[in-house]
Design an enzyme around this catalytic site. Structure first.
Site, PDB file in Angstrom:
ATOM      1  N   ASP A 356      49.678  47.211  10.077  1.00  0.00           N
ATOM      2  CA  ASP A 356      49.251  46.033  10.753  1.00  0.00           C
ATOM      3  C   ASP A 356      47.946  45.512  10.192  1.00  0.00           C
ATOM      4  O   ASP A 356      47.561  46.230   9.285  1.00  0.00           O
ATOM      5  CB  ASP A 356      48.649  46.257  12.304  1.00  0.00           C
ATOM      6  CG  ASP A 356      48.574  45.049  13.287  1.00  0.00           C
ATOM      7  OD1 ASP A 356      48.516  43.874  12.641  1.00  0.00           O
ATOM      8  OD2 ASP A 356      48.596  45.241  14.499  1.00  0.00           O
TER       9      ASP A 356
HETATM   10  C1  BGC Z   1      48.432  41.858  14.927  1.00  0.00           C
HETATM   11  C2  BGC Z   1      49.931  41.546  14.503  1.00  0.00           C
HETATM   12  C3  BGC Z   1      50.112  40.575  13.655  1.00  0.00           C
HETATM   13  C4  BGC Z   1      48.949  40.579  12.520  1.00  0.00           C
HETATM   14  C5  BGC Z   1      49.200  39.590  11.450  1.00  0.00           C
HETATM   15  C6  BGC Z   1      47.626  41.887  13.918  1.00  0.00           C
HETATM   16  O1  BGC Z   1      46.216  41.670  14.246  1.00  0.00           O
HETATM   17  O2  BGC Z   1      48.359  43.149  15.624  1.00  0.00           O
HETATM   18  O3  BGC Z   1      50.585  41.767  15.700  1.00  0.00           O
HETATM   19  O4  BGC Z   1      51.385  40.657  13.076  1.00  0.00           O
HETATM   20  O5  BGC Z   1      47.716  40.526  13.115  1.00  0.00           O
HETATM   21  O6  BGC Z   1      48.624  38.169  12.174  1.00  0.00           O
END
Ligand code: BGC
Ligand code: BGC
Length: 950
Positions: A356
């Protein structure tokens, strides 16, 4: 807590190799001033440390110190107190988890299993091996590392391997549509999809989503989400997933993946794992230097949280995103037990694990633990260009602290996934950036806005319309996702009113009087008023955060109802606010109304931004913005019947009005997306017979969900600890075990017609036996490459290379200081783990997926109109000494459309996995071979008239 102590939390006492201690340095290097900036608990991207604020703080401090005033003494005392509290907290946590670890420290699992063992992926691995064997060290590293936040047009972009023709991959959120893009569809959210219980729609929505992704130039969709699972009903991001049950999440996730990948787009199942709340999800975002640790026992991990990931792997998912939080005090993206052990060995995952965004917290440790791609490339801080991989991974491979074959496996997994989805076809996936920019709405812009280096402007937004006819699917899902909770004969209503006007003239007084009430029925300031949809205003059609999109349009309930009612016979009045008449005039206005349709809502979202007291997670389960009070007031003042419509991210409490005799009908419309009003009209007027069922339990109070259903709102240590002591007992499993009466149970939903069930028939296909067949030997051999450390020269910046500032490259400026050495590996690194008996193929041991028994029932539409029913199968385990089982668990569902009088036979196939529990001693799925399994079939988790045994 000292750095050493905090290290203990990772990888179960793992000592990290040299590169990693470098990265750990930077972790602790975060200065006190940074900490002060970060005590503001929520940071948005825009709020990442801002120099002016820092200067003000230092100025004040220096002035204060200069004067040696009382304020200075006070300040020093405050520092000491804070220090004592932090140290005490750290010591407490350290002691607690050293002396009496409730679930043990997450155990080591090494080495990382190589991809390429499954027959279903073998051809892609063969192709990948050919490409990877031609790559230089720098090219390999490039593929594993994002280029940095806002360094490409998508939210994530890795580096290419130019000379062998491997392109950059474009990664984009999110689970309900293409984030930050124009001319796309804002589909209903995952929770609405879950509420349809309709496999075909799950698939169709995924497919439509992927068509839009591909036509916008996206390779990898960052969805679906099956974690959070929904342990805490107030959890901020539950709405991105499909409901508070692993079986439902598993089916919906797998169908969505199949739909997405049928179009050649890679799906990403997320967030692995136990990211069940937003508070403290991420280091520093909430003021704490570390993310929360979700502490889970092995059985609960398998039977609840990892379950839907198993379905995703079985469905062939290309990518898995590891989550921000720690699990058993080891960061999920560096937890070798979870990534190497559970995901790659036991579930046989053949694709790649990506972090993530900033969930990677270590360099070498996460490589060894099974991370394959870091996103967005930045390391411990946003957008500073200092990656934990990129040049650091290059260095780590050259000095021997990351084995070459680990790097080769990372790259091969990514390249194999690309082939597996057919993305080497340049017509379908042209090798260029997306045709839209996530960072500007203008036509012209730069390709790497994250870099301060001067760049030429190019066309970054081509405004390609990719919507096709996807509004049809969006509307169907939204309509089928509406759950009819109560109906005292008032619904459906006729467009011409539910009774003939006493005096059928055109005069207003003779028309049927309908009032539409509540801010949630109207447009408010427009659907895109708040960035990332992070506020509750106007009608609610999506939660907020990376899972939200820019609405191309939003059909509000008021628009649709106004349009649909026959204006000749019905007089519609709108009060699109939650305080319609502060002076008491509402009573007069409503006293002559025949039908009041009142709207209420509850919103939440991702923790990087807060709205009022909803800091990602909801603070309670109340309807928001006074809409609960609005319903009560309308119920007391409306001259006629009241219909309540709710848009919400999850369960809400309804006790203030649900039993009011005036409230004749309640529709729970979840988060419907752009077609909100149209879908609602379909149901209200009976064009579509409601067939949604609750994908969670609606309790009478938040406390009814038990201690395990609560968000941890205040940190209880430097690493906040969230013990999942409730084990398997979340949502209906908790209500059933403790005999708590819900307001509306899991699986509940009414129809305008009636269904009856009969003739339950159990057919045994295979004999019971405790353990699955032995793990099969691998169907294919992972590719093998030379394992020698490559030449240092492969790591140097090419001569004359023009660097963009902060952009992440795989190269090093100098390799002179690199020495190959015997760097220490994590504890347990040299103890090869036994392979799991539950593994052996993509999705795990194939026997787990074999159908052992099937259950058939006849379902009949006994009413006067056509409609779809959702028969559900729940299983009760035989008694087994020493093993506690939930009262019942969902193990099958179907959606069947029936004309009046029509009967159909529904068949539920029950697999070995469905019949098994996770035995922590045997480390395998075990079927209870003695005694009888009980199957119950009905229309909800508490309406189960048919029973059979096996
Ligand atoms: C989120 C993810 C997301 C990623 C990209 C993160 O903060 O938890 O679900 O895909 O950011 O935006
Ligand atoms: C970004 C999101 C990301 C989040 C992580 C935000 O600033 O817009 O994409 O998910 O930070 O905290």
């Amino acid at each position: 807590m000292s750095r050493d102590q905090s290290k203990q939390g990772l990888l179960g006492n793992a000592r990290r190799a040299s590169q990693d201690s470098n990265s750990d340095e930077s972790d602790s290097d975060i200065e006190a001033t940074d900490f002060l900036d970060r005590v503001v608990p929520i940071l948005s991207r825009d709020a990442i440390p801002q120099p002016p604020i820092k200067r003000r703080k230092q100025g004040w401090l220096l002035r204060c110190l200069g004067r040696r005033s009382r304020c200075c003494i006070g300040f020093s005392a405050a520092i000491v107190v804070v220090w004592i509290i932090l140290s005490a907290g750290g010591a407490f946590v350290y002691k607690k988890y050293q002396e009496e670890p409730p679930y043990g420290q997450s155990p080591p699992w090494y080495p990382s299993p190589k991809g390429g063992i499954a027959s279903s992926w073998a051809a892609s691995y063969e192709k990948a091996a050919k490409l990877v064997s031609q790559m230089t060290l720098a090219e390999k590293v490039n593929i594993t590392t994002g280029t940095g936040w806002q360094m490409g047009l998508a939210v994530g972009t890795n580096g290419p391997a130019v000379h062998v023709g491997f392109p950059q991959l474009q990664l984009q959120d999110g689970p309900l549509g293409i984030r930050f893009a124009d001319n796309i569809t804002a589909f209903p959210a995952g929770i609405t999809v879950g509420a349809t219980w309709n496999r075909q729609l799950m698939y169709a929505r995924g497919k439509a989503h992927a068509i839009e992704a591909r036509n916008k130039g996206i390779n990898v969709l960052l969805g679906p989400s099956v974690g959070p699972l929904g342990r805490a009903p107030a959890g901020g991001r539950n709405w991105e997933g499909f409901g508070a049950d692993p079986y439902l999440q598993g089916v919906a996730g797998a169908e969505t993946i199949r739909g997405i990948q049928s179009e050649g787009v890679m799906a990403t199942i997320k967030h692995f794992i136990a990211n069940e709340q937003e508070h403290f999800r991420q280091a520093w975002e909430w003021g704490t230097p570390h993310a929360i640790s979700s502490n889970i026992d092995d059985r609960t991990l398998h039977e609840l949280y990892a379950w839907p990931f198993g379905d995703a792997v079985k469905a062939g998912v290309a990518a898995v995103m590891c989550s921000y939080n720690m699990v058993n005090n080891s960061y999920a993206c560096a937890n070798s037990k979870l990534l190497n052990g559970v995901l790659k060995d036991e579930l046989g995952f053949q694709g790649f694990v990506m972090s993530d965004w900033l969930a990677q917290r270590s360099g070498v440790a996460s490589a060894l633990a099974g991370l394959d791609m870091t996103m967005p490339g930045d390391g411990l801080k946003w957008a500073n260009g200092e990656s934990l991989w990129g040049p650091e991974l290059t260095r780590a491979v050259l000095n021997g602290s990351v084995p070459v074959d680990r790097l080769n496996d990372m790259v091969t997994r990514i390249v194999a996934a690309w082939y597996q989805l057919g993305q080497d076809d340049e017509t379908a996936f042209p090798r260029r950036p997306p045709n839209f920019s996530s960072w500007t709405d203008d036509r012209m812009g730069v390709l790497s806005p994250g870099s301060p280096s001067p760049q030429d402007e190019v066309v970054v937004n081509q405004f390609v319309n990719v919507q096709a006819n996807h509004s049809v699917i969006a509307r169907e899902v939204a309509a089928e996702g509406i759950v009819l909770l109560k109906n005292d004969g008032v619904l459906p209503i006729s467009r011409h009113g539910f009774r003939e006007p006493p005096n059928p003239s055109k005069e207003e007084s003779n028309k049927l009087q309908v009032a539409i009430l509540g801010e949630d029925a109207g447009a408010g300031k427009g659907p895109n008023f708040c960035k990332d949809r992070a506020c509750n205003q106007g009608t609610l059609a999506s939660g907020w955060g990376s899972g939200a999109v820019e609405f191309p349009y939003l059909v509000t309930p008021a628009d649709a109802l106004r349009r649909e009612f026959d204006q000749n016979k019905v007089q519609v009045r709108e009060f699109l606010t939650n305080q319609p008449n502060p002076n008491g005039g509402l009573a007069a206005a409503l006293s002559t109304v025949d039908l009041c349709i009142v709207f209420a809502n509850a919103d939440s979202g991702e923790g990087f931004v807060a709205w009022e007291d909803v800091r990602g997670d909801r603070p309670n389960l109340k309807l928001q913005k006074g809409s609960d009070e609005l319903i009560v007031s309308v119920a007391s003042k409306c001259g006629g019947d009241v219909v309540v419509v709710i848009h919400a991210v999850g369960p809400v409490t309804m006790e203030n009005w649900i039993n009011s005799p005036k409230v004749k009908a309640v529709l729970f419309a979840n988060l419907p997306g752009q077609e909100s009003g149209n879908a609602l009209a379909d149901i209200l007027f009976g064009d579509t017979n409601p067939s949604g069922h609750l994908p969670f339990t609606i309790g009478k109070t938040l406390t009814d969900y038990g201690p395990g259903g609560q968000v941890l709102y205040t940190p209880n240590g430097v690493i906040p600890q969230q013990d999942f002591n409730e084990g398997l007992y979340i949502d209906y499993r908790y209500f059933d075990k403790y005999g708590i009466e819900p307001r509306f149970e899991f699986g509940f939903g009414l129809s305008y017609t009636n269904f009856s069930l009969a003739n339950l028939h159990v057919t045994s296909h295979k004999d019971k036996s405790p353990l699955p067949a032995p793990r099969p030997s691998p169907a294919a051999e992972p590719p093998s490459y030379p394992t020698g450390i490559p030449s240092k020269n492969e790591a140097l910046f090419p001569v004359g290379f023009r660097k963009l500032e902060k952009y992440i490259y795989p190269y090093l400026s100098s390799v002179d200081d690199i020495e190959v050495g015997q760097y220490p590996y994590p504890d347990g690194y040299y103890t090869e783990q036994p392979l799991s008996g539950a593994g052996g193929d993509a999705g795990g041991n194939p026997d787990l997926w074999a159908v052992y028994v099937s259950v058939e029932v006849d379902i009949k539409n006994t009413g006067a109109i056509a409609g779809a029913a959702v028969p559900q199968l729940y299983l009760e385990y035989p008694d087994k000494q020493g093993v506690d089982f939930p009262v019942r668990v969902l193990r099958g569902f179907d959606k069947v459309y029936l004309k009046p009088g029509e009967t159909r036979t529904v068949r539920f196939n029950v697999t070995r996995r469905d019949l098994s529990y996770w035995d922590v001693v045997q480390q395998n799925w075990v079927m209870v071979a003695e005694g009888s399994y009980v199957f119950r079939v009905g229309m909800s988790s508490r309406d189960l008239p048919l029973v059979g045994t096996w």
